[in-house]
Design an enzyme around this catalytic site. Structure first.
Site, PDB file in Angstrom:
ATOM      1  N   ASP A  47       0.828  -1.203   0.000  1.00  0.00           N
ATOM      2  CA  ASP A  47       0.000   0.000   0.000  1.00  0.00           C
ATOM      3  C   ASP A  47       0.868   1.261   0.000  1.00  0.00           C
ATOM      4  O   ASP A  47       0.348   2.371  -0.107  1.00  0.00           O
ATOM      5  CB  ASP A  47      -0.987   0.001   1.165  1.00  0.00           C
ATOM      6  CG  ASP A  47      -0.322  -0.016   2.539  1.00  0.00           C
ATOM      7  OD1 ASP A  47       0.919  -0.061   2.612  1.00  0.00           O
ATOM      8  OD2 ASP A  47      -1.055  -0.005   3.546  1.00  0.00           O
ATOM      9  N   SER A  48       2.180   1.073   0.048  1.00  0.00           N
ATOM     10  CA  SER A  48       3.105   2.198  -0.170  1.00  0.00           C
ATOM     11  C   SER A  48       2.938   2.773  -1.565  1.00  0.00           C
ATOM     12  O   SER A  48       3.477   3.851  -1.859  1.00  0.00           O
ATOM     13  CB  SER A  48       4.557   1.740   0.044  1.00  0.00           C
ATOM     14  OG  SER A  48       4.823   0.527  -0.646  1.00  0.00           O
ATOM     15  N   ASP A  86      -1.125  -6.457  -0.436  1.00  0.00           N
ATOM     16  CA  ASP A  86      -1.161  -5.727   0.830  1.00  0.00           C
ATOM     17  C   ASP A  86      -2.574  -5.216   1.103  1.00  0.00           C
ATOM     18  O   ASP A  86      -3.123  -4.450   0.304  1.00  0.00           O
ATOM     19  CB  ASP A  86      -0.182  -4.547   0.753  1.00  0.00           C
ATOM     20  CG  ASP A  86       0.338  -4.131   2.109  1.00  0.00           C
ATOM     21  OD1 ASP A  86       0.001  -4.784   3.115  1.00  0.00           O
ATOM     22  OD2 ASP A  86       1.108  -3.153   2.160  1.00  0.00           O
ATOM     23  N   LYS A 116      -1.004  -9.637   3.071  1.00  0.00           N
ATOM     24  CA  LYS A 116      -0.342  -9.117   4.269  1.00  0.00           C
ATOM     25  C   LYS A 116      -1.258  -8.100   4.917  1.00  0.00           C
ATOM     26  O   LYS A 116      -1.917  -7.312   4.228  1.00  0.00           O
ATOM     27  CB  LYS A 116       0.992  -8.457   3.919  1.00  0.00           C
ATOM     28  CG  LYS A 116       1.720  -7.887   5.145  1.00  0.00           C
ATOM     29  CD  LYS A 116       3.024  -7.221   4.763  1.00  0.00           C
ATOM     30  CE  LYS A 116       2.844  -5.879   4.110  1.00  0.00           C
ATOM     31  NZ  LYS A 116       2.218  -4.849   5.003  1.00  0.00           N
ATOM     32  N   GLU A 118      -1.542  -5.430   8.607  1.00  0.00           N
ATOM     33  CA  GLU A 118      -0.811  -4.824   9.716  1.00  0.00           C
ATOM     34  C   GLU A 118      -1.508  -5.058  11.048  1.00  0.00           C
ATOM     35  O   GLU A 118      -2.730  -5.163  11.120  1.00  0.00           O
ATOM     36  CB  GLU A 118      -0.677  -3.306   9.485  1.00  0.00           C
ATOM     37  CG  GLU A 118       0.125  -2.933   8.256  1.00  0.00           C
ATOM     38  CD  GLU A 118       0.246  -1.430   8.082  1.00  0.00           C
ATOM     39  OE1 GLU A 118       0.805  -0.999   7.067  1.00  0.00           O
ATOM     40  OE2 GLU A 118      -0.216  -0.670   8.984  1.00  0.00           O
ATOM     41  N   GLU A 185       8.963  -4.148  10.965  1.00  0.00           N
ATOM     42  CA  GLU A 185       9.413  -2.879  10.386  1.00  0.00           C
ATOM     43  C   GLU A 185       9.932  -1.911  11.450  1.00  0.00           C
ATOM     44  O   GLU A 185       9.270  -1.671  12.465  1.00  0.00           O
ATOM     45  CB  GLU A 185       8.278  -2.207   9.605  1.00  0.00           C
ATOM     46  CG  GLU A 185       8.680  -0.884   8.975  1.00  0.00           C
ATOM     47  CD  GLU A 185       7.675  -0.330   7.987  1.00  0.00           C
ATOM     48  OE1 GLU A 185       7.922   0.764   7.442  1.00  0.00           O
ATOM     49  OE2 GLU A 185       6.634  -0.993   7.757  1.00  0.00           O
TER      50      GLU A 185
END
Length: 282
Positions: A47-48, A86, A116, A118, A185
């Protein structure tokens, strides 16, 4: 020779053999194509992309449709690479049912190998449900950009004993929920190493030091394209941003100065056809 796509079994065996897994983000066809040709073990459609592609200030505005769209392009470019989709902000936090549905979209529409998401203990119900749905899940702890506001900004995590213990407990819970791997991270290497040695599943690092089972980097950072800011943990292996500016500048100068295009950059009419055209124009 066609590159063999890794499986979760391969990745687990690499951890046990202490072989490093190398992966990068990619958001488009050409970057993913080059990543596969370079022999990357995995590609994350992160999502970056919100910052690297769309110019957002962070990842929160990114939508499911955007993530699916870019994941589809990456899969077409890298059919023999393990692809991770993501889960963007609010695609899994609202309910367990919605988390499973959105994870399924990645699989059905983009043909990813894994998703993935978070968070630590608070997202374990979602992890368990997605795994029960027959999908692979990678956890993500430490600096979690989607909740950076709660963390006080994009800051390193786990720097005190108490904070590190919270991350360790999160990692244990994620493993127990059925995740096959975890991305850590922006935490101290010592903490990442403890998590790696404490857990059976692979532990990967982005800004968490060398004490991990593999390393992730943002493609725009590796190539020197993203210029808004550079995290401490980034190593730029090329400066394509400046090289791109230089190339565009030279192109513009040649067009304005009449040096481009030259004869070798143009097509010729079939022999004898120009006089016929001139006659038709009379």
């Amino acid at each position: 020779m066609t590159k063999k796509k890794l499986t979760r079994i391969d990745l687990q065996q690499m951890k046990e053999k202490r072989e490093q897994v190398v992966w990068v983000t990619a958001y488009d066809y050409w970057t993913a194509q080059f990543a596969e040709q370079a022999g990357m073990d995995m590609i994350l459609v992160g999502d970056s992309l919100g910052m690297c592609i769309y110019g957002y200030e962070g990842t929160v505005p990114v939508t499911m449709d955007q993530c699916i769209y870019h994941s589809e392009a990456v899969r077409r470019a890298a059919p023999n690479t393990f692809i991770i989709g993501d889960m963007p902000f609010l695609s899994y936090q609202v309910s367990v049912e919605e988390a499973v549905r959105n994870a399924g979209r990645f699989y059905k529409e983009a043909r990813v190998d894994c998703i993935k998401l978070e968070g630590g203990r608070r997202v374990c119900p979602q992890i368990r449900a997605i795994v029960d749905g027959g999908m692979l899940v990678m956890g993500h702890i430490g600096l979690t950009p989607q909740s950076s506001g709660q963390l006080g900004g994009f800051k390193a995590q786990g720097r005190t004993a108490d904070a590190a213990m919270e991350l360790i407990e999160d990692a244990r819970a994620i493993q127990a929920a059925g995740a096959f791997a975890i991305l850590v991270e922006a935490v101290p290497p010592e903490v990442c190493g403890i998590i790696r040695n404490d857990l059976k599943i692979p532990i990967y690092s982005i800004g968490a030091g060398i004490e991990a089972d593999g390393q992730l980097m943002i493609c725009s950072d590796v190539l020197g394209i993203f210029q808004a800011f550079t995290p401490k943990f980034v190593k730029k292996y090329e400066n394509l941003g400046q090289k791109t500016i230089d190339a565009f500048t030279e192109y513009a100068q040649e067009v304005r100065g009449g040096q481009f295009p030259q004869e070798e950059h143009t097509y010729k009419m079939v022999a004898g056809e120009l006089p016929k055209l001139e006659a038709l124009l009379k």
